[in-house]
Design a protein around this motif. Structure first.
Motif, PDB file in Angstrom:
ATOM      1  N   CYS A  15      35.911  40.406  31.832  1.00  0.00           N
ATOM      2  CA  CYS A  15      35.144  39.302  31.257  1.00  0.00           C
ATOM      3  C   CYS A  15      36.024  38.411  30.386  1.00  0.00           C
ATOM      4  N   LEU A  16      37.157  38.951  29.941  1.00  0.00           N
ATOM      5  CA  LEU A  16      38.125  38.159  29.194  1.00  0.00           C
ATOM      6  C   LEU A  16      39.132  37.478  30.123  1.00  0.00           C
ATOM      7  N   ASN A  17      38.956  37.671  31.429  1.00  0.00           N
ATOM      8  CA  ASN A  17      39.860  37.119  32.425  1.00  0.00           C
ATOM      9  C   ASN A  17      41.272  37.692  32.311  1.00  0.00           C
ATOM     10  N   TRP A  18      41.355  38.952  31.866  1.00  0.00           N
ATOM     11  CA  TRP A  18      42.638  39.636  31.854  1.00  0.00           C
ATOM     12  C   TRP A  18      42.951  40.125  33.258  1.00  0.00           C
ATOM     13  N   ASP A  19      44.223  40.294  33.533  1.00  0.00           N
ATOM     14  CA  ASP A  19      44.665  40.747  34.857  1.00  0.00           C
ATOM     15  C   ASP A  19      44.759  42.274  34.864  1.00  0.00           C
ATOM     16  N   VAL A  20      44.029  42.886  35.775  1.00  0.00           N
ATOM     17  CA  VAL A  20      44.107  44.338  35.933  1.00  0.00           C
ATOM     18  C   VAL A  20      45.327  44.639  36.794  1.00  0.00           C
ATOM     19  N   ARG A  21      46.348  45.204  36.176  1.00  0.00           N
ATOM     20  CA  ARG A  21      47.588  45.500  36.890  1.00  0.00           C
ATOM     21  C   ARG A  21      47.534  46.832  37.608  1.00  0.00           C
ATOM     22  N   LEU A  22      46.825  47.792  37.028  1.00  0.00           N
ATOM     23  CA  LEU A  22      46.724  49.118  37.624  1.00  0.00           C
ATOM     24  C   LEU A  22      45.486  49.807  37.100  1.00  0.00           C
ATOM     25  N   ILE A  23      44.777  50.496  37.988  1.00  0.00           N
ATOM     26  CA  ILE A  23      43.686  51.368  37.557  1.00  0.00           C
ATOM     27  C   ILE A  23      43.718  52.602  38.431  1.00  0.00           C
ATOM     28  N   PHE A  24      43.726  53.755  37.790  1.00  0.00           N
ATOM     29  CA  PHE A  24      43.862  55.016  38.509  1.00  0.00           C
ATOM     30  C   PHE A  24      42.935  56.030  37.877  1.00  0.00           C
ATOM     31  N   SER A  25      42.154  56.723  38.695  1.00  0.00           N
ATOM     32  CA  SER A  25      41.260  57.748  38.186  1.00  0.00           C
ATOM     33  C   SER A  25      41.305  58.959  39.093  1.00  0.00           C
ATOM     34  N   LYS A  26      41.273  60.120  38.492  1.00  0.00           N
ATOM     35  CA  LYS A  26      41.250  61.356  39.251  1.00  0.00           C
ATOM     36  C   LYS A  26      40.744  62.464  38.351  1.00  0.00           C
ATOM     37  N   ASP A  27      39.853  63.294  38.903  1.00  0.00           N
ATOM     38  CA  ASP A  27      39.305  64.427  38.159  1.00  0.00           C
ATOM     39  C   ASP A  27      38.746  63.998  36.806  1.00  0.00           C
ATOM     40  N   LYS A  28      37.990  62.894  36.819  1.00  0.00           N
ATOM     41  CA  LYS A  28      37.283  62.386  35.649  1.00  0.00           C
ATOM     42  C   LYS A  28      38.220  61.881  34.552  1.00  0.00           C
ATOM     43  N   GLU A  29      39.501  61.728  34.843  1.00  0.00           N
ATOM     44  CA  GLU A  29      40.447  61.142  33.905  1.00  0.00           C
ATOM     45  C   GLU A  29      41.086  59.932  34.570  1.00  0.00           C
ATOM     46  N   GLY A  30      41.514  58.977  33.762  1.00  0.00           N
ATOM     47  CA  GLY A  30      42.060  57.774  34.374  1.00  0.00           C
ATOM     48  C   GLY A  30      43.025  57.021  33.495  1.00  0.00           C
TER      49      GLY A  30
END
Length: 785
Positions: free
Chosen positions: A748-763
């Protein structure tokens, strides 16, 4: 109908056979069409771009033989974080093969799974041209959390897809199927049973193969240092049980979870629209230092109360507009003192100051020559610079392997702390007024004050006694103010008062020496290492602090004119000097032996495990795996530091790290100082004492999931936006739910998501702040002077 009538009237056998042949042919055609349609992926949404369509259905990993695989961990230290670092390389290769297997499985499943039930398993963000030119061939991994179940594989998927497509057949085809003979229907049923048997056999074989893969994956995981264990076994159980209608499907569960996360994230932004803060301080707005509504109500300003923290009742949720350092006034006022000069269009910092016009390095060497035991960069590692100006002293101490925590009042001389931070020098806006400094007791090796106009002798020496509280026993106080070397009546009176006060505090005047080049002198005092002097004083002034007075209590605690006892118990902190730098960075403090660590192990073991963990994460992920150009990073903040392991792992980079220990977290800040790092206490429900746009990178390990329970998370993100530079990076490590919530808010702030990683409820989430600003403004009544 005519066909039915003619058959009842008994046509010739040849005609009947011909009719039956036509019907059988049509039936086989229908079956073939049905089978063909059951294996076709539904048409993608035309509104999606081709890139988005690809990202919906297959995992992509941008890597090569030289790149390191992504490594992550949960908040608490896993058992394998204490393993030997030699296993990390094995983990990389195993992780790569596991990811490749997953990618193949996802690609296979994409042909049998409808788009409506698909979870996003990969999210790739394209880099802009400028980033590519800076980062060159650096590889990035952009992975989206995968909650995708495998319940629609093989026969189950085909049968469901077949039912869907069969229901969507044209009406003419349905009419044709109704006139099939009973014999033809039986033949179809037999064919279906044969196909189901074949599908079942393929499914069983697939399950056996998957089981073998799981076993192999588990063996690899046990032999490696993988911090996110594989979840394939859970997915397999979901796959084999999905055919039973009594069980909930993974698609339904995942969809419900996504909706729950979206609802959870939406609650923070409900009814909120981003606006620009309208405050008297403008682009230099610091909410807790520019609360004019509270400042106007003060009955006195004699103790610099107006420069202390007065946080608004509701933290602001608006954004600060962007400007560079807004004024050249400091260059005009302090130019003759060699602090800062205006050279054409640029501000330059000659490296001098009021006390060292011929350069800070000469002044630093002068101090060590006056007292060799100070041993910059060995015995002395962490210092406190009081009234720092533009912090040239602290800046040039970097060359001596010394860290300086510099502070000065906001706007006492316009934007001096902002200038320091712009130069990449550690500094905060603070004042010695009526409250304790936000540091533990006995942590600074040296306290320095050059020409600082602090009334140390006033009110029973209350302010000097605060320096005594934070100064390590055996540490030095370097004072090079005018009372040390000038003979004006005022200076002579201050020197006499300081002499009496320091003697009653049992400080030894070790040396007083004049620098002929700069025409200044420095008096160096040493704090005692025992309480013997205190007990033998004839006049008990200042008095000893009561036993109930905790010297480590530092958050909004009023100052008192009393002396804290020196720790003489050999097993307690402060009774001995740390080992020399850089050995103290890696060696657990001697006084941790009798304590239990934050993660439940014995203190030294906990400390070592934390350090190994962060070295693995930084070397395996942060330096190569998330697309950060560290050559452009200087000012770093660890928003939840614990032992300072993240900062320690960055030791060889040309950065400095402000380690923040939250006031509601275990008090580990003394450990951070003990290992030759620095930091401060803070409550993240309030603003931080720094100018806007002053940090290049913020790091938050399992912070926001705790904060959202007691703080306005939107206000916390607004504060993160305030102190982070445009194009600065934010790295968030947290549970998957919080990671998704944070992603929604920063988008919503128009920031760039460079990476998002999630596994086993952690991210993990890595985002880059953009230059976007809203067009509307919000007037903050508390911030209008």
């Amino acid at each position: 109908m005519a066909l039915g009538k003619n058959s009842r009237e008994g046509r010739k056998p040849s005609s009947c056979c011909s009719t039956i042949s036509v019907v059988v042919f049509v039936a086989f055609c229908l079956v073939g069409v049905w089978m063909l349609m059951s294996s076709v992926v539904p048409v993608q949404n035309q509104d999606l771009s081709s890139e988005e369509t690809v990202n919906k259905v297959k995992r992509q990993v941008v890597t090569d033989d030289n790149s390191k695989q992504f490594e992550d961990t949960s908040g608490d230290l896993p058992e394998d974080s204490t393993k030997d670092e030699g296993s990390v390389s094995d983990s990389h290769s195993d992780s790569h093969s596991d990811i490749q297997d997953d990618r193949n499985n996802v690609e296979h499943d994409s042909s049998n799974t409808s788009e409506e039930n698909q979870e996003e398993v990969v999210k790739t963000e394209s880099q802009n041209d400028s980033e590519k030119s800076v980062e060159g061939d650096q590889q990035e991994m952009f992975i989206k959390e995968s909650s995708e179940g495998n319940e629609e594989r093989n026969g189950n998927s085909n049968s469901e897809a077949g039912e869907t497509n069969e229901s969507e057949q044209p009406e003419s085809d349905n009419n044709s199927s109704k006139i099939e003979s009973e014999t033809d229907q039986n033949e179809k049923n037999m064919e279906r049973e044969e196909r189901d048997d074949e599908s079942k056999q393929r499914s069983e074989a697939s399950e056996q193969n998957d089981g073998g893969n799981i076993k192999e994956s588990q063996e690899k995981s046990e032999a490696s240092n993988e911090n996110f264990p594989a979840g394939a076994q859970t997915e397999l159980l979901q796959e084999t049980t999905a055919q039973n209608a009594a069980w909930s499907t993974q698609a339904a569960e995942s969809q419900n979870e996504k909706e729950s996360i979206q609802t959870s994230a939406a609650k923070y932004l409900s009814g909120h629209s981003w606006k620009v803060c309208n405050a008297t301080a403008g682009p230099d707005y610091i909410p807790c230092l520019d609360n004019w509504q509270a400042i106007k109500k003060l009955t006195s300003r004699g103790h610099y109360e107006h420069r202390e923290r007065h946080c608004p009742d509701e933290p602001p949720t608006c954004l600060i507009w962007y400007y560079n350092v807004p004024s050249t006034k400091l260059a005009e006022v302090k130019g003759h003192q060699n602090w800062v000069k205006l050279t054409g269009e640029y501000l330059t910092f000659p490296g001098g100051g009021t006390q060292f016009k011929n350069g800070a390095l000469h002044y630093i060497d002068f101090i060590q020559k006056s007292l060799p035991n100070i041993a910059w960069g060995k015995r002395t590692r962490v210092i406190l610079d009081v009234g720092c100006g533009v912090a040239s002293f602290g800046g040039f101490l970097f060359e001596r392997d010394v860290l300086a925590m510099s502070f000065a009042p906001k706007d006492e001389h316009e934007a001096q702390v902002q200038f320091a931070l712009e130069r990449g020098i550690p500094a905060i806006s603070a004042v010695m007024g009526t409250r304790r400094l936000p540091f533990p007791s006995a942590v600074f090796d040296v306290v320095h004050c050059a020409r600082c106009r602090v009334p140390w002798h006033a009110e029973g020496g209350k302010l000097l006694l605060e320096l005594d509280r934070v100064l390590r026993p055996g540490g030095f106080f370097v004072w090079s103010a005018t009372p040390v070397y000038q003979k004006l009546p005022e200076d002579v009176g201050i020197w006499k008062a300081m002499t009496e006060l320091t003697r009653s505090m049992c400080w030894d005047l070790v040396v007083i020496r004049k620098d002929k080049l700069n025409d200044v002198a420095a008096a160096i005092y040493r704090k005692p290492t025992s309480n013997e002097c205190y007990y033998n004083r004839q006049k008990k002034e200042p008095p000893m602090c009561s036993d109930s007075d905790d010297p480590d209590a530092a958050w909004n605690v009023p100052l008192e004119a009393c002396v804290h006892k020196v720790q003489e118990n050999a097993s307690k902190r402060g009774s001995d000097w740390p080992v020399q730098w850089p050995q103290r960075l890696e060696k657990p403090p001697y006084w941790l032996k009798s304590q239990v660590g934050v993660y439940g192990k014995a203190g030294p073991e906990d400390f070592t495990a934390d350090y190994k963990h962060w070295k693995n994460v930084v070397s395996s992920s942060y330096l190569n795996g998330i697309g950060i150009d560290w050559s452009s990073v200087r000012n770093v903040m660890d928003m939840r530091a614990v032992y300072g392991g993240f900062a320690a792992a960055l030791k060889d980079l040309k950065v400095w790290v402000m380690n923040v220990v939250s006031i509601d977290s275990p008090d580990t800040l003394p450990i951070i100082f003990e290992r030759g790092l620095f930091g401060m206490y803070h409550d993240w429900c309030e603003s931080f004492n720094t100018y806007p746009r002053t940090y290049d990178l913020l790091h938050a390990d399992h912070l926001f999931s705790v904060l959202k329970k007691r703080c306005n998370l939107v206000a916390v993100v607004a504060e993160v936006d305030r102190i982070l530079r445009p194009e600065g990076k934010l790295i968030v490590r947290d549970n998957a739910e919080t990671i998704n919530e944070m992603e929604s808010i920063v988008k919503c702030l128009n920031w760039d998501v460079r990476l998002i990683f999630s596994k086993d409820k952690e991210g993990l989430l890595c985002v880059q702040k953009s230059f976007w600003r809203p067009t509307e403004s919000e007037t903050l009544t508390s911030a209008i002077a």
